[in-house]
Design a protein around this motif. Sequence first.
Motif, PDB file in Angstrom:
ATOM      1  N   PRO A 202     -13.504  19.890  45.312  1.00 19.91           N
ATOM      2  CA  PRO A 202     -14.983  19.582  45.729  1.00 19.91           C
ATOM      3  C   PRO A 202     -15.037  18.452  46.890  1.00 19.91           C
ATOM      4  N   GLY A 203     -15.952  18.541  47.474  1.00 20.34           N
ATOM      5  CA  GLY A 203     -16.142  17.519  48.647  1.00 20.34           C
ATOM      6  C   GLY A 203     -16.274  18.078  50.112  1.00 20.34           C
ATOM      7  N   ASP A 204     -15.446  17.889  51.128  1.00 24.72           N
ATOM      8  CA  ASP A 204     -15.489  18.363  52.267  1.00 24.72           C
ATOM      9  C   ASP A 204     -15.001  19.831  52.614  1.00 24.72           C
ATOM     10  N   GLY A 205     -14.093  19.958  51.450  1.00 27.44           N
ATOM     11  CA  GLY A 205     -13.405  21.499  51.333  1.00 27.44           C
ATOM     12  C   GLY A 205     -12.197  21.449  51.983  1.00 27.44           C
ATOM     13  N   ASP A 206     -11.666  20.348  52.517  1.00 29.83           N
ATOM     14  CA  ASP A 206     -10.450  20.523  53.076  1.00 29.83           C
ATOM     15  C   ASP A 206      -9.085  19.803  52.203  1.00 29.83           C
ATOM     16  N   GLU A 207      -9.549  19.603  50.847  1.00 31.27           N
ATOM     17  CA  GLU A 207      -8.376  19.136  49.947  1.00 31.27           C
ATOM     18  C   GLU A 207      -8.356  20.031  49.048  1.00 31.27           C
ATOM     19  N   TYR A 208      -6.899  20.283  48.658  1.00 30.25           N
ATOM     20  CA  TYR A 208      -6.743  21.480  47.682  1.00 30.25           C
ATOM     21  C   TYR A 208      -5.701  20.966  46.493  1.00 30.25           C
ATOM     22  N   ILE A 209      -5.374  21.724  45.661  1.00 29.58           N
ATOM     23  CA  ILE A 209      -4.641  21.726  44.629  1.00 29.58           C
ATOM     24  C   ILE A 209      -3.716  22.903  44.311  1.00 29.58           C
ATOM     25  N   LEU A 210      -2.705  22.875  43.926  1.00 28.29           N
ATOM     26  CA  LEU A 210      -1.808  24.299  43.260  1.00 28.29           C
ATOM     27  C   LEU A 210      -2.055  24.142  41.971  1.00 28.29           C
TER      28      LEU A 210
ATOM     29  N   GLY B 195       2.717  27.889  38.955  1.00 28.60           N
ATOM     30  CA  GLY B 195       3.995  27.806  39.557  1.00 28.60           C
ATOM     31  C   GLY B 195       4.817  26.636  39.486  1.00 28.60           C
ATOM     32  N   GLY B 196       5.855  26.486  40.040  1.00 25.55           N
ATOM     33  CA  GLY B 196       6.664  25.376  40.160  1.00 25.55           C
ATOM     34  C   GLY B 196       6.283  24.050  40.620  1.00 25.55           C
ATOM     35  N   LEU B 197       5.338  24.255  41.616  1.00 25.71           N
ATOM     36  CA  LEU B 197       4.717  23.072  42.466  1.00 25.71           C
ATOM     37  C   LEU B 197       3.223  22.934  41.833  1.00 25.71           C
ATOM     38  N   LYS B 198       2.896  23.203  40.697  1.00 21.62           N
ATOM     39  CA  LYS B 198       1.618  23.136  39.895  1.00 21.62           C
ATOM     40  C   LYS B 198       1.372  21.503  39.903  1.00 21.62           C
ATOM     41  N   GLY B 199       0.117  21.292  40.394  1.00 24.55           N
ATOM     42  CA  GLY B 199      -0.307  19.896  40.405  1.00 24.55           C
ATOM     43  C   GLY B 199      -0.170  19.047  41.729  1.00 24.55           C
ATOM     44  N   GLN B 200       0.783  19.878  42.639  1.00 26.53           N
ATOM     45  CA  GLN B 200       0.723  19.241  44.034  1.00 26.53           C
ATOM     46  C   GLN B 200      -0.712  19.485  44.553  1.00 26.53           C
ATOM     47  N   ARG B 201      -0.931  18.337  45.482  1.00 26.60           N
ATOM     48  CA  ARG B 201      -2.053  18.241  46.296  1.00 26.60           C
ATOM     49  C   ARG B 201      -1.707  18.190  47.725  1.00 26.60           C
ATOM     50  N   GLY B 202      -2.780  18.418  48.572  1.00 21.43           N
ATOM     51  CA  GLY B 202      -2.567  18.297  49.866  1.00 21.43           C
ATOM     52  C   GLY B 202      -4.104  18.389  50.461  1.00 21.43           C
ATOM     53  N   TYR B 203      -3.902  18.548  51.838  1.00 16.80           N
ATOM     54  CA  TYR B 203      -5.356  18.632  52.670  1.00 16.80           C
ATOM     55  C   TYR B 203      -5.047  19.232  53.854  1.00 16.80           C
ATOM     56  N   PHE B 204      -6.044  19.583  54.737  1.00 17.38           N
ATOM     57  CA  PHE B 204      -5.918  20.330  55.929  1.00 17.38           C
ATOM     58  C   PHE B 204      -6.505  19.333  57.066  1.00 17.38           C
ATOM     59  N   THR B 205      -5.975  19.368  58.192  1.00 18.09           N
ATOM     60  CA  THR B 205      -6.259  18.484  59.295  1.00 18.09           C
ATOM     61  C   THR B 205      -6.825  19.210  60.277  1.00 18.09           C
ATOM     62  N   ARG B 206      -7.965  18.900  61.150  1.00 18.05           N
ATOM     63  CA  ARG B 206      -8.670  19.490  62.038  1.00 18.05           C
ATOM     64  C   ARG B 206      -8.567  18.694  63.501  1.00 18.05           C
ATOM     65  N   ASP B 207      -8.823  19.469  64.745  1.00 14.63           N
ATOM     66  CA  ASP B 207      -8.778  18.961  65.820  1.00 14.63           C
ATOM     67  C   ASP B 207     -10.294  18.506  66.089  1.00 14.63           C
TER      68      ASP B 207
END
Length: 463
Positions: free
Chosen positions: A413-421, A424-436
């Motif tokens: 939730p939010g601006d939609g640019d953050e995510y979570i796995l 799988g083996g990376l379950k719980g890993q989080r990240g986000y997308f960058t934009r120009d």
Amino acid sequence: MSQQHLSSAVASAAAEFGVPGASVGILLDGREIHASHGVTSVEGPLPVDEHTLFHLGSATKPYTATALLRLATEGKVDLHAPVRRYVPELQLADERAAAEVTVFQLLNHTAGLGWNLIDAGPGEADPAAFVTVLDRLELIAPPGTRASYSQAGYNVLGRVMEKVTGLPFEKAVASLVLEPLGLTRTFFDLDDVIVRRFALGHVRDGDGELRIARPWKSWPAAARANNPGGGAASCVSDLLRWARFHLGGGDGVLPAEVLHGMREQTVALRGSSLGDGFGIGWFLREVDGVRTIGHGGSGNGQFSELLIVPERDFAVVSLANEGTRGHGFNQAVVRWALEHCLGLVERDPEPVPYDASRAREIVGRYEIDALNLDIATDGSQLTLGVAIKPEIRAASDAEMPPDHEPATMGLLPGDGDEYILTAGGLKGQRGYFTRDETGTITGADLAGRLFTRTAPGQQPGAS
């Protein structure tokens, strides 16, 4: 908390994640509780105990940071001076960045360096040579402008220590930190490891069967240049002693205010499973309203995790010798310990429902120097896969860790640019997308590393 209670939890988690050997330790109310499970190796099995050595990988970094701070308090290093004051031969892809980057920016991962230089040949794998060929490493931002986790940055810090002390990094960190603190089972040299009981890493073949991961340290971990960022081996008993030091008053190694200052946030992190921010040598994360510090690491078929809760005088260490599910095992053990010892519950955020238009916007290939990150959709869910680049595998004489199978992912939730796995083996890993500046997605952050988008809409397996 009893030893039997902990042993039962460790055994249950090891069975769930298929970990052949694990060692766990808890520091609670001033006493230590240990629980070990399984064997050092499926080929030559010996029981794992609290003294069994595991490769720590990136959990080495707090040792390097602590040693650097000791040199700073002794007036031998100015943390805000340019790195070139101490390592004039440093070469980066941008000359201005090479002239301006500071020691402190290396310490808190704001130097703008990519993850690591992985194409260094045998003659370039020494710390002295490594800093002269870093102009081949991508710069992702000007120094001081953003946080991005960098192994190379800590490796450069090792060379700073060598130049200041006149000693090889391994001897410098031993004299500055390991020996004064009585860390007698923490080593960098394989000759020190093989004369003691140590865990071998494991990977799984195509049938899911466990096999030994060879070599014990994989490139770039096998190179001396990588020791400051990821070369240590240690055990639960020493790691709990290490945690006691960071919970204490400095033990004559650092002034208390400097030691405790390592826990203070120097830069914030967004949408990261590493934590909410970087201190100095530590990831900072709030769990259920309580501040924690910690660091994890990975080797060839091994994972390590250390988490400290300063305000509760608590620490938990988890070491596992399985390269696919070992990370998940460690995270499960740490969460169990926080809940059962301190009543702190860590919960992953819930993703929003699948959105086809958002999925089309983010699918594609993203890259760093050694890895491809592929995001795909089947029309009902998103998946993320991380794989070592085929050309890197082809050029290496060493066996490399297996790729991670694509894992389901969800946008938050939010601006939609953050995510979570979410699996799988990376379950719980989080990240986000960058934009120009136009709003176009240009990169994806995962585990603190910025992957640059190279092929929008490209599906896994495409060239």
